[in-house]
Design a protein around this motif. Sequence first.
Motif, PDB file in Angstrom:
ATOM      1  N   MET A   5       0.829  -1.203   0.000  1.00 11.93           N
ATOM      2  CA  MET A   5       0.000   0.000   0.000  1.00 11.93           C
ATOM      3  C   MET A   5       0.870   1.263   0.000  1.00 11.93           C
ATOM      4  O   MET A   5       0.583   2.220  -0.702  1.00 11.93           O
ATOM      5  N   TRP A   6       1.951   1.243   0.776  1.00 11.46           N
ATOM      6  CA  TRP A   6       2.846   2.402   0.823  1.00 11.46           C
ATOM      7  C   TRP A   6       3.690   2.511  -0.436  1.00 11.46           C
ATOM      8  O   TRP A   6       3.958   3.603  -0.939  1.00 11.46           O
ATOM      9  N   LEU A   7       4.138   1.394  -0.957  1.00 10.28           N
ATOM     10  CA  LEU A   7       4.985   1.427  -2.137  1.00 10.28           C
ATOM     11  C   LEU A   7       4.238   1.866  -3.395  1.00 10.28           C
ATOM     12  O   LEU A   7       4.832   2.475  -4.288  1.00 10.28           O
ATOM     13  N   GLU A   8       2.952   1.570  -3.487  1.00 10.97           N
ATOM     14  CA  GLU A   8       2.200   1.927  -4.697  1.00 10.97           C
ATOM     15  C   GLU A   8       2.297   3.419  -5.028  1.00 10.97           C
ATOM     16  O   GLU A   8       2.614   3.758  -6.170  1.00 10.97           O
ATOM     17  N   PRO A   9       2.084   4.344  -4.073  1.00  9.84           N
ATOM     18  CA  PRO A   9       2.248   5.759  -4.436  1.00  9.84           C
ATOM     19  C   PRO A   9       3.698   6.245  -4.373  1.00  9.84           C
ATOM     20  O   PRO A   9       4.074   7.166  -5.079  1.00  9.84           O
ATOM     21  N   LEU A  10       4.512   5.623  -3.520  1.00  7.81           N
ATOM     22  CA  LEU A  10       5.878   6.105  -3.308  1.00  7.81           C
ATOM     23  C   LEU A  10       6.866   5.580  -4.349  1.00  7.81           C
ATOM     24  O   LEU A  10       7.815   6.283  -4.715  1.00  7.81           O
ATOM     25  N   ALA A  11       6.680   4.350  -4.781  1.00 10.78           N
ATOM     26  CA  ALA A  11       7.591   3.726  -5.755  1.00 10.78           C
ATOM     27  C   ALA A  11       6.810   2.693  -6.562  1.00 10.78           C
ATOM     28  O   ALA A  11       6.957   1.488  -6.354  1.00 10.78           O
ATOM     29  N   PRO A  12       5.944   3.153  -7.473  1.00 15.45           N
ATOM     30  CA  PRO A  12       5.068   2.233  -8.215  1.00 15.45           C
ATOM     31  C   PRO A  12       5.804   1.099  -8.922  1.00 15.45           C
ATOM     32  O   PRO A  12       5.306  -0.029  -8.957  1.00 15.45           O
ATOM     33  N   ALA A  13       6.967   1.381  -9.460  1.00 17.42           N
ATOM     34  CA  ALA A  13       7.717   0.331 -10.169  1.00 17.42           C
ATOM     35  C   ALA A  13       8.108  -0.797  -9.220  1.00 17.42           C
ATOM     36  O   ALA A  13       8.074  -1.976  -9.592  1.00 17.42           O
ATOM     37  N   LEU A  14       8.478  -0.457  -7.998  1.00 20.10           N
ATOM     38  CA  LEU A  14       8.840  -1.480  -7.014  1.00 20.10           C
ATOM     39  C   LEU A  14       7.605  -2.252  -6.553  1.00 20.10           C
ATOM     40  O   LEU A  14       7.665  -3.459  -6.318  1.00 20.10           O
ATOM     41  N   ALA A  15       6.478  -1.565  -6.427  1.00 21.40           N
ATOM     42  CA  ALA A  15       5.248  -2.206  -5.954  1.00 21.40           C
ATOM     43  C   ALA A  15       4.715  -3.226  -6.958  1.00 21.40           C
ATOM     44  O   ALA A  15       4.130  -4.233  -6.560  1.00 21.40           O
ATOM     45  N   LYS A  16       4.934  -2.985  -8.245  1.00 18.21           N
ATOM     46  CA  LYS A  16       4.384  -3.870  -9.282  1.00 18.21           C
ATOM     47  C   LYS A  16       4.912  -5.295  -9.192  1.00 18.21           C
ATOM     48  O   LYS A  16       4.231  -6.236  -9.591  1.00 18.21           O
ATOM     49  N   SER A  17       6.098  -5.457  -8.648  1.00 22.45           N
ATOM     50  CA  SER A  17       6.679  -6.798  -8.569  1.00 22.45           C
ATOM     51  C   SER A  17       6.166  -7.589  -7.365  1.00 22.45           C
ATOM     52  O   SER A  17       6.499  -8.757  -7.217  1.00 22.45           O
ATOM     53  N   LEU A  18       5.358  -6.961  -6.526  1.00 20.60           N
ATOM     54  CA  LEU A  18       4.880  -7.596  -5.296  1.00 20.60           C
ATOM     55  C   LEU A  18       3.442  -8.070  -5.448  1.00 20.60           C
ATOM     56  O   LEU A  18       2.669  -7.503  -6.206  1.00 20.60           O
ATOM     57  N   THR A  19       3.091  -9.103  -4.685  1.00 22.69           N
ATOM     58  CA  THR A  19       1.750  -9.671  -4.734  1.00 22.69           C
ATOM     59  C   THR A  19       1.115  -9.601  -3.357  1.00 22.69           C
ATOM     60  O   THR A  19       1.712 -10.044  -2.368  1.00 22.69           O
ATOM     61  N   LYS A  20      -0.096  -9.052  -3.300  1.00 22.52           N
ATOM     62  CA  LYS A  20      -0.832  -9.019  -2.033  1.00 22.52           C
ATOM     63  C   LYS A  20      -1.306 -10.427  -1.682  1.00 22.52           C
ATOM     64  O   LYS A  20      -1.583 -11.243  -2.557  1.00 22.52           O
ATOM     65  N   ILE A  21      -1.389 -10.674  -0.383  1.00 21.47           N
ATOM     66  CA  ILE A  21      -1.842 -11.978   0.099  1.00 21.47           C
ATOM     67  C   ILE A  21      -3.227 -11.796   0.701  1.00 21.47           C
ATOM     68  O   ILE A  21      -3.417 -10.965   1.591  1.00 21.47           O
ATOM     69  N   GLY A  22      -4.191 -12.556   0.218  1.00 14.56           N
ATOM     70  CA  GLY A  22      -5.559 -12.458   0.704  1.00 14.56           C
ATOM     71  C   GLY A  22      -5.707 -13.031   2.107  1.00 14.56           C
ATOM     72  O   GLY A  22      -4.944 -13.912   2.514  1.00 14.56           O
ATOM     73  N   LYS A  23      -6.689 -12.522   2.831  1.00 12.56           N
ATOM     74  CA  LYS A  23      -6.954 -13.011   4.189  1.00 12.56           C
ATOM     75  C   LYS A  23      -7.173 -14.515   4.177  1.00 12.56           C
ATOM     76  O   LYS A  23      -7.923 -15.043   3.370  1.00 12.56           O
ATOM     77  N   GLY A  24      -6.492 -15.191   5.085  1.00 11.72           N
ATOM     78  CA  GLY A  24      -6.647 -16.627   5.226  1.00 11.72           C
ATOM     79  C   GLY A  24      -6.005 -17.444   4.116  1.00 11.72           C
ATOM     80  O   GLY A  24      -6.168 -18.651   4.077  1.00 11.72           O
ATOM     81  N   MET A  25      -5.256 -16.796   3.244  1.00  9.52           N
ATOM     82  CA  MET A  25      -4.677 -17.488   2.095  1.00  9.52           C
ATOM     83  C   MET A  25      -3.177 -17.727   2.244  1.00  9.52           C
ATOM     84  O   MET A  25      -2.560 -18.283   1.357  1.00  9.52           O
ATOM     85  N   ALA A  26      -2.604 -17.322   3.337  1.00  4.19           N
ATOM     86  CA  ALA A  26      -1.149 -17.349   3.472  1.00  4.19           C
ATOM     87  C   ALA A  26      -0.644 -18.661   4.065  1.00  4.19           C
ATOM     88  O   ALA A  26      -1.231 -19.206   4.989  1.00  4.19           O
ATOM     89  N   THR A  27       0.454 -19.116   3.499  1.00  3.69           N
ATOM     90  CA  THR A  27       1.221 -20.193   4.111  1.00  3.69           C
ATOM     91  C   THR A  27       2.457 -19.539   4.726  1.00  3.69           C
ATOM     92  O   THR A  27       2.779 -18.389   4.420  1.00  3.69           O
ATOM     93  N   LYS A  28       3.158 -20.266   5.567  1.00  2.05           N
ATOM     94  CA  LYS A  28       4.386 -19.718   6.142  1.00  2.05           C
ATOM     95  C   LYS A  28       5.377 -19.333   5.054  1.00  2.05           C
ATOM     96  O   LYS A  28       6.008 -18.287   5.125  1.00  2.05           O
ATOM     97  N   GLU A  29       5.502 -20.194   4.066  1.00  2.00           N
ATOM     98  CA  GLU A  29       6.443 -19.921   2.979  1.00  2.00           C
ATOM     99  C   GLU A  29       6.029 -18.687   2.187  1.00  2.00           C
ATOM    100  O   GLU A  29       6.866 -17.853   1.840  1.00  2.00           O
ATOM    101  N   ALA A  30       4.736 -18.557   1.896  1.00  2.00           N
ATOM    102  CA  ALA A  30       4.247 -17.402   1.137  1.00  2.00           C
ATOM    103  C   ALA A  30       4.467 -16.109   1.921  1.00  2.00           C
ATOM    104  O   ALA A  30       4.875 -15.100   1.353  1.00  2.00           O
TER     105      ALA A  30
END
Length: 105
Positions: A5-30
């Motif tokens: 959320m912070w990277l999207e306005p501050l450094a959009p190019a860096l944010a594009k390479s990241l993936t949000k994790i949905g609630k209840g969808m995370a594994t330890k590895e993810a």
Amino acid sequence: NVRIMWLEPLAPALAKSLTKIGKGMATKEALRDALEASAAALGGLLAEAEKTGKIKVYKRGPVAFFSYALAHEAHHRAQIILDLKYAGRPVDRMFGFSLWEWEKI
């Protein structure tokens, strides 16, 4: 997700390479992978801010932003530890002490 959320306005190019994790969808590895990737992206943002002395759309500057981010994550770490304690699953005593062994990080 807050890091993204912070990277999207501050450094959009860096944010594009990241993936949000949905609630209840995370594994330890993810979670580990997402935290490492977003940490690297924030590191890139702060490295650039160190050169320029500014962070795009964050008027208070890089030191204030870094301080905010650090305090925010510390707050949530404390929440997690407290929630575990209230749930009857406190963190192991030695693990709790290891949170403060910064020389080993």
